[in-house]
Design a protein around this motif. Structure first.
Motif, PDB file in Angstrom:
ATOM      1  N   THR A 175       0.894   9.548  -5.551  1.00 24.41           N
ATOM      2  CA  THR A 175       1.310  10.915  -5.235  1.00 24.41           C
ATOM      3  C   THR A 175       2.326  11.427  -6.241  1.00 24.41           C
ATOM      4  N   THR A 176       3.198  10.554  -6.751  1.00 27.39           N
ATOM      5  CA  THR A 176       4.157  10.959  -7.762  1.00 27.39           C
ATOM      6  C   THR A 176       3.423  11.327  -9.051  1.00 27.39           C
ATOM      7  N   ALA A 177       2.432  10.532  -9.438  1.00 23.79           N
ATOM      8  CA  ALA A 177       1.651  10.815 -10.636  1.00 23.79           C
ATOM      9  C   ALA A 177       0.914  12.138 -10.490  1.00 23.79           C
ATOM     10  N   LEU A 178       0.342  12.379  -9.332  1.00 23.60           N
ATOM     11  CA  LEU A 178      -0.386  13.626  -9.106  1.00 23.60           C
ATOM     12  C   LEU A 178       0.568  14.810  -9.125  1.00 23.60           C
ATOM     13  N   LEU A 203       0.819  -1.215   0.000  1.00 26.67           N
ATOM     14  CA  LEU A 203       0.000   0.000   0.000  1.00 26.67           C
ATOM     15  C   LEU A 203       0.851   1.263   0.000  1.00 26.67           C
ATOM     16  N   LEU A 204       1.962   1.240   0.721  1.00 26.34           N
ATOM     17  CA  LEU A 204       2.860   2.400   0.695  1.00 26.34           C
ATOM     18  C   LEU A 204       3.421   2.619  -0.707  1.00 26.34           C
TER      19      LEU A 204
END
Length: 34
Positions: free
Chosen positions: A24-27, A16-17
């Motif tokens: 978060t990297t994609a966002l 999950l991490l």
């Protein structure tokens, strides 16, 4: 957060991490590209 108490929970926690890091990297990439 408490430490996972079993091998299975530890593996799921790591999975999950990893997914969270990908999201978060994609966002972050989308935010800077806009």
């Amino acid at each position: 957060m408490e430490r996972p108490s079993s091998v299975e929970r530890t593996a799921e926690y790591v999975r999950l991490l990893g997914l969270w890091a990908e999201v978060t990297t994609a966002l972050d990439g989308r935010a800077t590209a806009a």
